[in-house]
Design a protein around this motif. Structure first.
Motif, short mmCIF file in Angstrom:
data_model
loop_
_atom_site.label_atom_id
_atom_site.label_comp_id
_atom_site.label_asym_id
_atom_site.label_seq_id
_atom_site.Cartn_x
_atom_site.Cartn_y
_atom_site.Cartn_z
N THR A 161 0.84 -1.19 0.00
CA THR A 161 0.00 0.00 0.00
C THR A 161 0.88 1.24 0.00
N GLY A 162 0.33 2.32 -0.52
CA GLY A 162 1.07 3.57 -0.57
C GLY A 162 0.94 4.22 -1.92
N ASN A 163 1.69 5.30 -2.12
CA ASN A 163 1.63 6.06 -3.37
C ASN A 163 3.03 6.56 -3.69
N ALA A 164 3.59 6.11 -4.80
CA ALA A 164 4.95 6.49 -5.17
C ALA A 164 5.07 7.99 -5.43
N LYS A 165 3.98 8.62 -5.81
CA LYS A 165 4.04 10.06 -6.13
C LYS A 165 4.22 10.91 -4.88
N THR A 166 3.86 10.36 -3.72
CA THR A 166 3.97 11.14 -2.47
C THR A 166 4.89 10.48 -1.45
N ASP A 167 5.47 9.33 -1.78
CA ASP A 167 6.33 8.63 -0.83
C ASP A 167 7.58 9.46 -0.52
N LYS A 168 7.86 9.65 0.74
CA LYS A 168 9.00 10.47 1.17
C LYS A 168 10.34 9.88 0.72
N ASN A 169 10.41 8.57 0.61
CA ASN A 169 11.66 7.95 0.19
C ASN A 169 12.03 8.26 -1.26
N LEU A 170 11.05 8.75 -2.01
CA LEU A 170 11.28 9.07 -3.43
C LEU A 170 11.31 10.57 -3.68
N ILE A 173 13.34 12.21 -6.55
CA ILE A 173 12.93 12.08 -7.95
C ILE A 173 12.06 13.27 -8.34
N PRO A 174 12.36 13.97 -9.41
CA PRO A 174 11.58 15.15 -9.80
C PRO A 174 10.15 14.79 -10.20
N ASP A 175 9.26 15.78 -10.11
CA ASP A 175 7.86 15.57 -10.44
C ASP A 175 7.66 15.22 -11.91
N ARG A 176 8.57 15.66 -12.78
CA ARG A 176 8.40 15.36 -14.21
C ARG A 176 8.51 13.87 -14.49
N PHE A 177 9.16 13.11 -13.62
CA PHE A 177 9.17 11.66 -13.75
C PHE A 177 7.99 11.03 -13.00
N LYS A 178 7.62 11.64 -11.88
CA LYS A 178 6.54 11.07 -11.07
C LYS A 178 5.19 11.14 -11.78
N LYS A 179 5.04 12.05 -12.71
CA LYS A 179 3.74 12.17 -13.39
C LYS A 179 3.40 10.92 -14.20
N ASP A 180 4.40 10.13 -14.56
CA ASP A 180 4.16 8.89 -15.29
C ASP A 180 4.09 7.68 -14.38
N PHE A 181 4.22 7.88 -13.06
CA PHE A 181 4.09 6.76 -12.13
C PHE A 181 2.66 6.25 -12.13
N PRO A 182 2.44 4.95 -12.03
CA PRO A 182 1.06 4.44 -11.94
C PRO A 182 0.40 4.87 -10.64
N ALA A 183 -0.92 4.91 -10.68
CA ALA A 183 -1.67 5.32 -9.48
C ALA A 183 -1.59 4.24 -8.41
N ASN A 184 -1.59 4.69 -7.14
CA ASN A 184 -1.59 3.78 -5.99
C ASN A 184 -0.45 2.77 -6.06
N ALA A 185 0.70 3.24 -6.48
CA ALA A 185 1.86 2.36 -6.62
C ALA A 185 2.58 2.26 -5.29
N GLY A 186 2.16 1.28 -4.47
CA GLY A 186 2.84 1.07 -3.20
C GLY A 186 4.24 0.55 -3.40
N GLY A 187 4.40 -0.30 -4.40
CA GLY A 187 5.73 -0.73 -4.81
C GLY A 187 6.38 -1.77 -3.93
N VAL A 188 7.42 -2.35 -4.49
CA VAL A 188 8.28 -3.29 -3.77
C VAL A 188 9.72 -2.95 -4.13
N TYR A 189 10.65 -3.52 -3.38
CA TYR A 189 12.05 -3.19 -3.61
C TYR A 189 12.93 -4.42 -3.44
N ASP A 190 14.13 -4.30 -3.95
CA ASP A 190 15.18 -5.29 -3.70
C ASP A 190 16.48 -4.51 -3.57
#
Length: 319
Positions: A161-170, A173-190
């Motif tokens: 759960t979460g939103n990559a467009k507002t996640d503090k860890n990101l 990353i500039p907003d010009r890249f975040k505008k293409d992020f999918p909605a409600n992208a909680g994401g995973v990492y490795d």
């Protein structure tokens, strides 16, 4: 005079034939309509993305141009050495020429033409390779740090759960890249360490998973110093700079596990900054994201150093 009483030197036909042969070789090397498949790869690996053949073609063209220039120069050197060597029978000082305007114009204009042609093709291909106008199917934030790599998969994954467009860890990353992020992208990492190894191949470094046939955008950020993200058979690399976000996108078209590395000297353990890229089917890729979520690797790791005010202003003005 020649032995038959003629003023015509017997060397002239040979000189003419040599120049004709050199000219013919130059034309054959530069004016053919061959594609990159008609030439050897010249040390480059087999391309594994839709964009890589463009890079390979540019590489081959540059080598062909360099070879043509080299053959011409070597030919002129040999021609001069053979046909203008000192005569054994005549001991005299040859005519001294202070300058030759046609030749001086030639060796000034020809290099300008060569550099202009190389510049044109390089600029043309670079603009294509760095074009981000197409919305990607997959976005991965590649995080470089001393001495390994982290991968933030920007995606809506079940169990995250979460939103990559507002996640503090990101935030880096500039907003010009975040505008293409999918909605409600909680994401995973490795995330890896220098001692991490691929379980299938045993190759060192963490493994980045990508789906075959999908356009993948890499958003590159750094936590400390300048690194360089290089997937060898992609024939493409780009710097990972603290305070500045780079990005490019590719479409993998061959399944398999490929080697990647840092291509920028970044410190004492630079040689250990290795990673793997595993290209799989889209279904297997989605399953891998779900597996990461089941392991608890949800959300995002810190992307890196925040942008400098100068960089923010530059990007704001270019929007």
């Amino acid at each position: 005079m020649s032995p038959n009483g003629s003023d015509r030197s017997p060397r002239r036909p040979m000189r003419r034939k040599l120049l004709q042969a050199l000219t013919a070789g130059l034309v054959l090397a530069t004016a053919t309509g061959c594609t990159y498949k008609d030439f050897p790869r010249l040390g480059m690996p087999t391309p594994t993305t839709e964009e890589a053949p463009r890079i390979l073609s540019l590489w081959q063209g540059s080598w062909a141009a360099a070879l043509a220039v080299g053959v011409l120069v070597w030919g002129l050197i040999l021609w001069s050495a053979m046909f203008h060597r000192r005569s054994r029978t005549k001991v005299e000082v040859p005519p001294q020429t202070r300058y030759n305007m046609p030749i001086e114009a030639l060796y000034t204009v020809v290099p300008i033409i060569i550099i202009s042609v190389l510049f044109y093709f390089t600029a043309r291909d670079e603009s294509k390779l760095l074009d981000l106008s197409k919305k990607p199917d997959v976005t991965v934030n590649v995080v470089g740090f001393q001495w390994s790599w982290g991968f933030n998969y920007i995606a809506d994954v079940p169990g995250s759960t979460g939103n990559a467009k507002t996640d503090k860890n990101l935030d880096a990353i500039p907003d010009r890249f975040k505008k293409d992020f999918p909605a409600n992208a909680g994401g995973v990492y490795d995330v890896g360490t220098p001692g991490t190894k691929n379980p299938q191949t045993g190759n060192p470094g963490p493994t980045l998973w990508l789906p075959e046939g999908k356009t993948v955008r890499f958003v590159l950020t750094s936590r400390d110093v300048i690194h360089s993200f290089w997937v060898v058979p992609f024939l493409m690399k780009q710097d990972v700079i603290p305070g500045h976000t780079n990005a490019f996108q590719v479409t993998p078209n061959h399944q398999g596990t490929f080697m990647g590395k840092c291509a920028e000297l970044c410190g004492v353990d630079h040689s250990r900054m290795l990673f793997n890229v595993k290209v799989v089917s889209p279904e297997r890729y989605q399953q891998h994201l779900k597996d990461l979520a089941k392991k608890g690797q949800t959300g995002y790791i810190p992307a890196g150093i925040a942008q400098t005010p100068h960089e923010k202003n530059r990007e704001t003005n270019n929007l």
